[in-house]
Design a protein around this motif. Structure first.
Motif, PDB file in Angstrom:
ATOM      1  N   SER A  50     -51.614  91.422  33.817  1.00 22.34           N
ATOM      2  CA  SER A  50     -51.719  90.081  33.272  1.00 22.34           C
ATOM      3  C   SER A  50     -52.010  90.129  31.775  1.00 22.34           C
ATOM      4  CB  SER A  50     -52.821  89.305  34.009  1.00 22.34           C
ATOM      5  OG  SER A  50     -52.914  87.982  33.525  1.00 22.34           O
ATOM      6  N   LEU A  51     -52.837  91.067  31.371  1.00 23.16           N
ATOM      7  CA  LEU A  51     -53.137  91.248  29.950  1.00 23.16           C
ATOM      8  C   LEU A  51     -51.894  91.689  29.187  1.00 23.16           C
ATOM      9  CD1 LEU A  51     -55.471  91.017  28.008  1.00 23.16           C
ATOM     10  CD2 LEU A  51     -56.151  93.333  28.619  1.00 23.16           C
ATOM     11  N   ALA A  52     -51.100  92.570  29.785  1.00 22.29           N
ATOM     12  CA  ALA A  52     -49.847  93.008  29.153  1.00 22.29           C
ATOM     13  C   ALA A  52     -48.906  91.825  28.948  1.00 22.29           C
ATOM     14  CB  ALA A  52     -49.178  94.084  29.998  1.00 22.29           C
ATOM     15  N   SER A  93     -63.890  92.551  40.612  1.00 21.32           N
ATOM     16  CA  SER A  93     -63.446  91.544  39.647  1.00 21.32           C
ATOM     17  C   SER A  93     -61.960  91.643  39.353  1.00 21.32           C
ATOM     18  CB  SER A  93     -64.196  91.705  38.322  1.00 21.32           C
ATOM     19  OG  SER A  93     -65.559  91.432  38.458  1.00 21.32           O
ATOM     20  N   VAL A  94     -61.367  90.487  39.136  1.00 19.64           N
ATOM     21  CA  VAL A  94     -60.004  90.375  38.628  1.00 19.64           C
ATOM     22  C   VAL A  94     -60.052  89.253  37.597  1.00 19.64           C
ATOM     23  CG1 VAL A  94     -57.600  89.864  39.153  1.00 19.64           C
ATOM     24  CG2 VAL A  94     -59.006  91.053  40.844  1.00 19.64           C
ATOM     25  N   MET A  95     -59.522  89.507  36.413  1.00 23.71           N
ATOM     26  CA  MET A  95     -59.450  88.470  35.382  1.00 23.71           C
ATOM     27  C   MET A  95     -58.012  88.358  34.902  1.00 23.71           C
ATOM     28  SD  MET A  95     -62.863  88.992  33.070  1.00 23.71           S
ATOM     29  CE  MET A  95     -62.744  87.422  32.248  1.00 23.71           C
ATOM     30  N   THR A  96     -57.597  87.159  34.583  1.00 20.56           N
ATOM     31  CA  THR A  96     -56.261  86.985  34.029  1.00 20.56           C
ATOM     32  C   THR A  96     -56.260  87.405  32.568  1.00 20.56           C
ATOM     33  OG1 THR A  96     -56.650  84.719  33.275  1.00 20.56           O
ATOM     34  CG2 THR A  96     -55.830  85.000  35.545  1.00 20.56           C
ATOM     35  N   GLY A  97     -55.099  87.768  32.097  1.00 17.07           N
ATOM     36  CA  GLY A  97     -54.959  88.118  30.690  1.00 17.07           C
ATOM     37  C   GLY A  97     -55.329  86.948  29.796  1.00 17.07           C
ATOM     38  N   ASP A  98     -54.964  85.739  30.214  1.00 17.25           N
ATOM     39  CA  ASP A  98     -55.312  84.545  29.433  1.00 17.25           C
ATOM     40  C   ASP A  98     -56.825  84.378  29.336  1.00 17.25           C
ATOM     41  OD1 ASP A  98     -52.695  83.847  28.843  1.00 17.25           O
ATOM     42  OD2 ASP A  98     -52.506  82.515  30.576  1.00 17.25           O
ATOM     43  N   CYS A  99     -57.529  84.611  30.427  1.00 16.06           N
ATOM     44  CA  CYS A  99     -58.986  84.491  30.414  1.00 16.06           C
ATOM     45  C   CYS A  99     -59.601  85.538  29.486  1.00 16.06           C
ATOM     46  CB  CYS A  99     -59.551  84.639  31.825  1.00 16.06           C
ATOM     47  SG  CYS A  99     -61.342  84.458  31.917  1.00 16.06           S
ATOM     48  N   VAL A 100     -59.136  86.775  29.587  1.00 15.69           N
ATOM     49  CA  VAL A 100     -59.672  87.861  28.760  1.00 15.69           C
ATOM     50  C   VAL A 100     -59.423  87.574  27.279  1.00 15.69           C
ATOM     51  CG1 VAL A 100     -59.417  90.309  28.192  1.00 15.69           C
ATOM     52  CG2 VAL A 100     -59.484  89.596  30.578  1.00 15.69           C
ATOM     53  N   THR A 101     -58.204  87.191  26.922  1.00 10.47           N
ATOM     54  CA  THR A 101     -57.906  86.930  25.513  1.00 10.47           C
ATOM     55  C   THR A 101     -58.635  85.678  25.014  1.00 10.47           C
ATOM     56  OG1 THR A 101     -55.838  85.807  26.113  1.00 10.47           O
ATOM     57  CG2 THR A 101     -55.685  88.140  25.501  1.00 10.47           C
ATOM     58  N   THR A 102     -58.838  84.699  25.885  1.00 13.55           N
ATOM     59  CA  THR A 102     -59.612  83.514  25.496  1.00 13.55           C
ATOM     60  C   THR A 102     -61.052  83.897  25.194  1.00 13.55           C
ATOM     61  OG1 THR A 102     -58.193  82.013  26.751  1.00 13.55           O
ATOM     62  CG2 THR A 102     -60.424  81.236  26.253  1.00 13.55           C
TER      63      THR A 102
END
Length: 174
Positions: free
Chosen positions: A33-35, A119-128
């Motif tokens: 998701s981060l990619a 844990s699982v985080m979306t790329g959008d959440c991490v970048t936010t």
């Protein structure tokens, strides 16, 4: 705003005797998701194992190698994105594991995101989170609102429902 290219971020996951499929499946989902956000190059992922059982540790290493291969992160590539380490002296449990990371590698990163083993985080959440940190340099800790998913027992399903219904209301800052 775009994230400053010098804003290196460590995503760390301290583990000890965890379910390997859960740990590495969650990391894979987060990394993929981060990619998709195009920001993966700013992040390094660390699996910090305190698992004492040699057989389980060997399985962790195998899963880590498979994860790296699936994400195109070759072992011989300099500056790889996904790292695995075990501590020789396992003291102070999870807090000691995180402290050891900070002593050894913390200086290399502007930010650190700590994930639990499930844990699982979306790329959008991490970048936010990183964008919020960049916009608020005086902030010390940012916390996401946890959300339970995929629970099986009646109690866990009730918790999952409650976090879905009340979580957004509880975390609304308006």
């Amino acid at each position: 705003a775009a994230i400053d290219p010098d804003a290196r971020v460590a995503i760390i996951m301290p583990i000890c005797n965890e379910d390997i499929a859960t740990v590495f499946g969650g990391l894979r989902a987060t990394a993929e998701s981060l990619a998709a956000t195009g920001a993966l190059s700013l992040f390094d992922i660390y699996v910090l194992s305190d698992t004492p059982d040699p057989k389980l540790r060997a399985a962790e290493v195998q899963a880590w190698r498979e994860l790296r291969a699936s994400l195109g992160d070759a072992e011989d590539a300099p500056g790889g994105r996904i790292f695995y380490r075990t501590r020789r002296r396992r003291v102070a449990k999870k807090a000691g594991n995180v402290a050891d990371f900070c002593r050894r590698w913390g200086k290399d990163y502007r930010y650190m995101i700590v994930l639990d083993a499930d844990s699982v985080m979306t790329g959008d959440c991490v970048t936010t989170l990183v964008r919020i940190a960049e916009a608020n340099p005086d902030a010390g800790i940012l916390q996401t609102a946890p959300k339970a998913t995929g629970r099986d027992t009646l109690y866990a399903r009730v918790q999952q429902f409650a976090t879905g219904v009340y979580g957004p209301v509880f975390t609304d800052r308006r």
